[in-house]
Design an enzyme around this catalytic site. Structure first.
Site, PDB file in Angstrom:
ATOM      1  N   ASP A 228      28.287 -41.114 -11.504  1.00 56.01           N
ATOM      2  CA  ASP A 228      28.522 -39.856 -12.196  1.00 56.01           C
ATOM      3  C   ASP A 228      27.590 -39.855 -13.417  1.00 56.01           C
ATOM      4  O   ASP A 228      27.036 -40.894 -13.808  1.00 56.01           O
ATOM      5  CB  ASP A 228      29.987 -39.702 -12.597  1.00 56.01           C
ATOM      6  CG  ASP A 228      30.320 -38.239 -12.900  1.00 56.01           C
ATOM      7  OD1 ASP A 228      29.388 -37.428 -13.068  1.00 56.01           O
ATOM      8  OD2 ASP A 228      31.522 -37.909 -12.975  1.00 56.01           O
TER       9      ASP A 228
HETATM   10  C1  BGC Z   1      30.926 -34.558 -13.638  1.00 50.59           C
HETATM   11  C2  BGC Z   1      30.371 -34.509 -12.236  1.00 50.59           C
HETATM   12  C3  BGC Z   1      29.152 -33.620 -12.211  1.00 50.59           C
HETATM   13  C4  BGC Z   1      28.142 -34.133 -13.220  1.00 50.59           C
HETATM   14  C5  BGC Z   1      26.888 -33.283 -13.285  1.00 50.59           C
HETATM   15  C6  BGC Z   1      29.871 -34.886 -14.690  1.00 50.59           C
HETATM   16  O1  BGC Z   1      30.363 -34.624 -15.969  1.00 50.59           O
HETATM   17  O2  BGC Z   1      31.969 -35.508 -13.698  1.00 50.59           O
HETATM   18  O3  BGC Z   1      31.343 -34.035 -11.338  1.00 50.59           O
HETATM   19  O4  BGC Z   1      28.612 -33.575 -10.911  1.00 50.59           O
HETATM   20  O5  BGC Z   1      28.727 -34.102 -14.505  1.00 50.59           O
HETATM   21  O6  BGC Z   1      27.149 -32.057 -13.882  1.00 50.59           O
END
Ligand code: BGC
Length: 840
Positions: A228
């Site tokens: 993530d």
């Molecule tokens: C989230 C993800 C997301 C990523 C990119 C993170 O804060 O947990 O689900 O894909 O950001 O935006």
């Protein structure tokens, strides 16, 4: 790029330098992978996910199709629709130049108040797994890679980067890993995203057990694992244990210096690095083979009637009819209908955080109802339910274009500086802006200023309240008079992933019909006056959100609503939450409806018993007036067609067929995770173990407001003639049941198959969903519904002593019904041979 342009992975791997290899294991920017042009390896694009495809920009992004949120989509219980939704997401991805969608969200709703509960599908691992598999299948039909997230046990927002989920092996397998396993089994997603959290002491993004042993070896999955965003925590362990890609870029933990040193010292084996790179190259190659390779730009050309039609169908089919006493619904066009509520004109189309995106358009519930009636029904809001004041840009006119929105002008110096230089100008239509990905080569040291300007016309002679939340500094002026000052005395709040200030507001008396010049003066992130305590570091450019609402006297407004309701045949109240209450970054403190919502509902029901409440939320809320209301509909966050979908159901153009993807407890304290839904001293205890959702309520015989799988129709159905057959050697369990539409209208019914072990030497849930089928029948018609499911998946529990799944011989029951607490038929079946198993 283009079809047939793909390279030979092994050849490229042979020719890469170590520096290039290290480069490939991290992104180059927020959304793109690292290219090696000399070997024909381009950069590919990832994009959020999960309820639409945003494209590359948070700030002033290109508008997109917004799908109903995860719990809504799952509530259709419609496997074909899951797939069609995925196919439309793939189409959207092509129009956003994206090769990889960061979705669907496959996590479980452990507690009903999880901030991101709205994103994922269900409290039941089978439904979540089948919905994930369907959406992934659809996305990959379009040759776009799907990324299921957030693997695994990332089920709350509180201290999410360090939160250690303490889960027994049994609960981990039966509940939390299960939807991911089913998605792998039925749809082979090309990518996985790890969660921010730890499981039993170890961050998932560097867990050998979860990435290498379970996912790759046990499940035989071949694909790419990415972290993530900013969720890679080590260079050595993450590389050795299977995390292929650090996101976003540029690398923080996988710089060539850091990883180079690990390679030289043999702390990271060169084979581990090669394995990581191979997985990245395979994903890039997949993207090159697809049509997506031909798209690079971001456009809105998929904003077509066909897109709208499918979004409207999903929005309507997701809706769950919870109560319909005296057949108060469907509404008839000739009835005198009055409309109320904070969500009527708000357009709560999506939850907040990284799942939010700029919609092509929004049809509000009020607009949907108006289109059906052919005129605007009487309306008053009755009560507010916003957290921050509702969007200013949606209520102003851009002075240059005459269109709704604001003009945004960028400067190097603050207003008042002599000879200040303007370096950019944009048209802005929305009121929530995270500017961290705004790029302009003229910006020096992340410091700039921007003025937002628009014309606001007051629709009443009244006091109006303006407000601004900011990461940076901000002031609001009305006709050059300072009304809101969020510049010097700033207090950090939870906005913008916990980095912004709390909202600062100011009031001003305005006259009906008069035009006022509104100016919001913004200073970029680095002008802020507080020390940022937590959250992602967006400081560079900063962020801002502004809003306005007429000041209302809560009690007077409720009285006004009640008197309008009294004069109508039927009152329809649109209530619920929105993307501010349900969002990434924080969990809800309880399940209460915001503001004076409950007082409004009580007052309207008292004034007119023929009241219908339409609730919108991604996860459960409490309905304290439940016994008193005749009509109740749950409508989720319905995407950009939300108002049409709701109106279709209200007026009976669509016969409701949605079933709750999660139980609605009577009160917050009843829920299984109530005692343990926060991170304490670094850990969150999964104390309810395997008893999540209905597994808990049923075992404890705890009454709920609405059970899992529940949902009414405007017609009625009867089930009969349940037959089962077991084929142990081929791992098959088959059921058939006759379903008859016994009412007067065409409709759809979901046949739910739950399995129960009659006697067990381990504690087990009363019953567990292991199959479902949806069928459409004309009034009076009957048909046979059959289903075939995996025997071992349906009867096994995870035996911690053997560290294997255990399929025990013995007597089982299949319970068939239209809801988890409305079982119409039960049939016994026998399993002769016990066995243990692993894998998928
Ligand atoms: C989230 C993800 C997301 C990523 C990119 C993170 O804060 O947990 O689900 O894909 O950001 O935006």
């Amino acid at each position: 790029m283009g079809k047939g342009a793909a390279f030979d992975v092994d050849k490229v791997l042979d020719q890469l330098t170590t520096t290039e290899k290290i480069g490939l294991t991290a992104g180059i920017d927020f959304w793109h992978t690292y290219p090696v042009e000399r070997l024909g390896v381009p950069s590919i694009r990832t994009s959020d996910g999960p309820n639409g495809v945003r494209g590359t920009k948070f700030f002033n992004g290109v508008p997109s199709a917004v799908f109903p949120n995860g719990t809504g989509l799952a509530s259709t219980f419609d496997k074909d629709l899951f797939r069609e939704a995925g196919q439309l997401m793939a189409e959207e991805a092509k129009h956003k130049g994206a090769h990889v969608i960061l979705g669907p969200t496959t996590n479980m709703q452990r507690g009903p108040n999880g901030g991101r509960g709205f994103e994922s599908f269900s409290e039941d691992p089978y439904l979540a797994g089948i919905a994930s598999a369907g959406v992934v299948g659809g996305i990959q039909d379009g040759h776009i890679a799907a990324t299921i997230k957030h693997y695994v046990g990332n089920d709350l927002e509180h201290e999410r980067n360090s939160s250690d989920s303490i889960i027994t092996q049994r609960a981990l397998r039966e509940i939390y890993l299960e939807p991911f396993r089913l998605a792998v089994k039925y749809s082979q997603p090309k990518a996985f995203m790890t969660g921010y959290n730890k499981i039993n002491g170890e961050h998932v993004s560097q867990s050998k057990f979860l990435i290498d042993d379970v996912l790759r070896k046990e499940w035989g999955w071949e694909g790419l694992v990415m972290s993530d965003w900013y969720g890679t925590y080590t260079s050595k362990d993450s590389l050795n244990n299977g995390l292929d890609l650090e996101m976003p870029g540029p690398a923080r933990l996988r710089t060539s210096d850091a990883v180079g040193q690990q390679i030289t010292s043999k702390e990271v084996h060169i084979n581990a690095l090669n394995d990581r790179v191979r997985n990245v190259l395979e994903l890039v190659k997949y993207a090159l083979d697809g049509e997506a390779a031909e798209f690079t730009g971001e456009d809105t050309k998929n904003n077509t009637e066909k897109t709208a039609e499918l979004l409207r169908k999903i929005a309507a089919d997701a809706i769950v009819l919870l109560k319909n006493e005296d057949d108060i619904l469907p509404l008839k066009k000739e009835e005198k209908i009055a409309v109320f509520g904070p969500n009527a004109k708000y357009g709560a189309y999506a939850g907040g955080g990284s799942a939010s995106l700029r919609p092509y358009y929004i049809v509000t519930p009020y607009e949907g109802v108006t289109k059906k009636l052919g005129y605007e029904p009487p309306f008053t809001v009755g009560a507010y339910a916003h957290d921050n004041l509702p969007g200013l840009a949606q209520q102003t006119i851009n002075p240059d274009t005459g269109k709704p929105g604001l003009k945004m002008s960028f400067y190097h110096q603050p207003r008042g500086t002599e000879g200040r230089e303007k370096f950019d100008e944009l048209e802005i239509e929305t009121s929530y802006h995270i500017l961290f990905d705004y790029k302009n080569e003229k910006i020096r040291n992340n410091l700039f200023y921007a003025d937002f300007e628009g014309e606001f016309t007051a629709d009443d002679t009244a006091e109006y309240e303006f407000g601004v939340t900011v990461l940076g500094t901000a002031q609001i002026f009305i006709d050059d008079k300072l009304i809101v000052d969020n510049k010097d005395k700033q207090i950090q709040g939870r906005a913008f992933f916990n980095t912004g200030t709390v909202e600062v507001t100011g009031k001003v008396q305005l006259e009906k019909g008069k035009k006022y010049n509104v100016r919001v003066e913004f200073g970029s992130g680095s002008t802020r006056t507080y020390e940022q305590k937590s959250g992602v570091d967006f400081v560079g450019n900063g962020a801002i959100q502004f809003g306005v609402a007429k000041v209302i006297d809560a009690q007077e407004e409720i009285k006004k609503a009640a008197s309008i309701a009294k004069a109508a045949d039927k009152a329809v109240i649109f209530i619920g939450l929105n993307g501010e209450w349900e969002s990434e970054g924080y969990d809800r403190p309880d399940l209460a409806l915001p503001g004076h919502t409950n007082d409004l509902v009580e007052a309207i029901i008292a004034a007119n018993p023929n009241t219908i409440v339409v609730n919108q939320s991604g996860t459960p809320v409490e309905f304290p007036w439940l016994q008193k209301v005749k009509g109740l509909i749950h409508a989720w966050f319905g995407g950009n067609e939300l108002g049409n979908g709701i109106a279709d159901v209200l007026f009976g153009d669509v016969n409701p067929s949605g079933k709750l993807s999660l139980s609605f407890p009577l009160k917050f304290e009843d829920n299984p995770a109530f005692l343990n839904f926060h991170t304490e001293r670094g850990r969150v205890l999964y104390g309810e173990d395997i008893f999540v959702g209905y597994r808990f309520y049923e075992k404890l015989q705890r009454k709920v407001a609405f059970p899992f799988g529940y949902g009414l129709s405007y017609t009625s159905f009867e089930f009969s003639n349940l037959k089962s057959s077991v084929d142990e050697s081929n791992d098959k369990l088959k059921f058939s049941v006759d379903v008859k539409n016994t009412g007067k209208l065409k409709g759809k019914e979901v046949v739910q198959f739950y399995i129960k072990k009659v006697e067990s030497d381990v504690i087990r849930p009363i019953k567990e969903l292991k199959g479902f089928e949806k069928i459409e029948l004309e009034a009076g018609k009957q048909s046979t519904v059959s289903t075939e499911i995996s025997l071992k998946d349906s009867i096994s529990f995870f035996d911690e002593y053997q560290n294997k799944w255990s399929a025990q011989a013995g007597e089982y029951e299949v319970h068939v019904g239209s809801s988890s607490d409305d079982i119409e038929l039960i049939e016994k079946f026998n399993v002769e041979k016990s066995h243990f198993w692993t894998g998928i």
